[in-house]
Scaffold this motif. Structure first.
Motif, PDB file in Angstrom:
ATOM      1  N   LEU A  32       0.817  -1.217   0.000  1.00  0.00           N
ATOM      2  CA  LEU A  32       0.000   0.000   0.000  1.00  0.00           C
ATOM      3  C   LEU A  32       0.852   1.269   0.000  1.00  0.00           C
ATOM      4  O   LEU A  32       0.512   2.247  -0.685  1.00  0.00           O
ATOM      5  CB  LEU A  32      -0.919   0.001   1.225  1.00  0.00           C
ATOM      6  N   ILE A  33       1.933   1.268   0.777  1.00  0.00           N
ATOM      7  CA  ILE A  33       2.682   2.517   0.953  1.00  0.00           C
ATOM      8  C   ILE A  33       3.886   2.661   0.033  1.00  0.00           C
ATOM      9  O   ILE A  33       4.377   3.783  -0.155  1.00  0.00           O
ATOM     10  CB  ILE A  33       3.140   2.676   2.424  1.00  0.00           C
ATOM     11  N   ASP A  34       4.380   1.574  -0.538  1.00  0.00           N
ATOM     12  CA  ASP A  34       5.582   1.670  -1.355  1.00  0.00           C
ATOM     13  C   ASP A  34       5.429   2.570  -2.587  1.00  0.00           C
ATOM     14  O   ASP A  34       6.332   3.362  -2.884  1.00  0.00           O
ATOM     15  CB  ASP A  34       6.074   0.284  -1.773  1.00  0.00           C
ATOM     16  N   PRO A  35       4.323   2.486  -3.353  1.00  0.00           N
ATOM     17  CA  PRO A  35       4.222   3.350  -4.542  1.00  0.00           C
ATOM     18  C   PRO A  35       4.317   4.850  -4.226  1.00  0.00           C
ATOM     19  O   PRO A  35       5.139   5.551  -4.845  1.00  0.00           O
ATOM     20  CB  PRO A  35       2.860   2.962  -5.136  1.00  0.00           C
ATOM     21  N   PRO A  36       3.525   5.389  -3.255  1.00  0.00           N
ATOM     22  CA  PRO A  36       3.688   6.823  -2.956  1.00  0.00           C
ATOM     23  C   PRO A  36       5.048   7.150  -2.353  1.00  0.00           C
ATOM     24  O   PRO A  36       5.603   8.227  -2.610  1.00  0.00           O
ATOM     25  CB  PRO A  36       2.553   7.122  -1.965  1.00  0.00           C
ATOM     26  N   LEU A  37       5.605   6.228  -1.565  1.00  0.00           N
ATOM     27  CA  LEU A  37       6.934   6.481  -1.001  1.00  0.00           C
ATOM     28  C   LEU A  37       7.989   6.535  -2.082  1.00  0.00           C
ATOM     29  O   LEU A  37       8.914   7.360  -2.026  1.00  0.00           O
ATOM     30  CB  LEU A  37       7.284   5.396   0.027  1.00  0.00           C
ATOM     31  N   ARG A  38       7.882   5.668  -3.093  1.00  0.00           N
ATOM     32  CA  ARG A  38       8.853   5.697  -4.180  1.00  0.00           C
ATOM     33  C   ARG A  38       8.826   7.039  -4.901  1.00  0.00           C
ATOM     34  O   ARG A  38       9.881   7.600  -5.238  1.00  0.00           O
ATOM     35  CB  ARG A  38       8.574   4.557  -5.173  1.00  0.00           C
ATOM     36  N   ARG A  39       7.622   7.539  -5.157  1.00  0.00           N
ATOM     37  CA  ARG A  39       7.513   8.827  -5.846  1.00  0.00           C
ATOM     38  C   ARG A  39       8.081   9.960  -4.996  1.00  0.00           C
ATOM     39  O   ARG A  39       8.814  10.820  -5.483  1.00  0.00           O
ATOM     40  CB  ARG A  39       6.052   9.105  -6.193  1.00  0.00           C
ATOM     41  N   ALA A  40       7.733   9.953  -3.704  1.00  0.00           N
ATOM     42  CA  ALA A  40       8.249  10.995  -2.814  1.00  0.00           C
ATOM     43  C   ALA A  40       9.762  10.887  -2.662  1.00  0.00           C
ATOM     44  O   ALA A  40      10.471  11.905  -2.650  1.00  0.00           O
ATOM     45  CB  ALA A  40       7.572  10.890  -1.444  1.00  0.00           C
ATOM     46  N   GLY A  41      10.261   9.659  -2.563  1.00  0.00           N
ATOM     47  CA  GLY A  41      11.701   9.461  -2.427  1.00  0.00           C
ATOM     48  C   GLY A  41      12.465   9.938  -3.632  1.00  0.00           C
ATOM     49  O   GLY A  41      13.533  10.555  -3.513  1.00  0.00           O
TER      50      GLY A  41
END
Length: 206
Positions: free
Chosen positions: A9-18
């Protein structure tokens, strides 16, 4: 137990933010240290009875913990960063429990029991990771990690949920601590059994 689901759930938005933070020149280690400062402040707030402030700072700490890994994956993960991240995570969890122990005398014994259970989960987690790395084992169920992350009944997601509940309902900390501590001991026991089975044979003790 819930970490694999949470990672999806959280990896896709975290990847973009990272990736965005990496392009801005913000380093992963700096985020890790800032997140830890927020964690220290969260524990202090809890100790002073300001659990809502502690909850907000807890959220900042966990956001930073997710972003530092995302930035590291965008720029190239390092062993130093992985070491810093796991050490500060364990220290943060312990300090939060200490904060509740300081906040109210009736919290002291359940907090001590919980900290002892954290010793069991931490030792079994890191011990398994060391030998898994020695044998070349890997898993990506909990995202790309610098070392083997073994699962269990109480993982990061469950620990965060426990701390959130304690901040929302601090009067029930003793009950929550006894229950979560028992679950941690079950996790530690399952890891010990797994290690006993998985690492049979091979090189002897150092």
């Amino acid at each position: 137990m819930l970490d694999p689901l949470m990672r999806r759930l959280i990896d896709p938005p975290l990847r973009r933010a990272g990736a965005t933070l990496a392009r801005a020149g913000i380093g992963a280690d700096g985020i890790t240290l800032l997140a830890f400062v927020a964690g220290l402040a969260a524990a202090a707030a809890v100790a002073l009875g300001q659990t809502w402030i502690g909850l907000a700072l807890l959220a900042l700490n966990r956001l930073g913990d997710g972003l530092d890994g995302a930035v590291a994956r965008a720029t190239g993960a390092t062993d130093r960063g992985a070491f810093l991240d796991i050490v500060l995570d364990f220290v943060f969890y312990g300090l939060m429990v200490l904060g509740f122990a300081v906040a109210a005398p009736q919290n002291a014994l359940p907090a001590a029991f919980l900290l002892a259970s954290f010793m069991g989960t931490g030792a079994s987690f890191l011990g398994y990771a060391v030998l898994a790395g020695k044998r070349g084992l890997s898993t990506d169920l909990r995202g790309r990690k610098s070392f083997f992350h073994m699962g269990g009944l109480t993982e990061g997601t469950e620990t965060i949920a426990f701390l959130v509940l304690c901040c929302l309902f601090p009067q029930y900390f003793p009950l929550f601590a006894w229950i979560f501590g028992a679950a941690c001991w079950l996790t530690a026991l399952s890891r010990v059994v797994a290690g006993w089975q998985d690492f049979a044979g091979g090189p002897g003790r150092d």
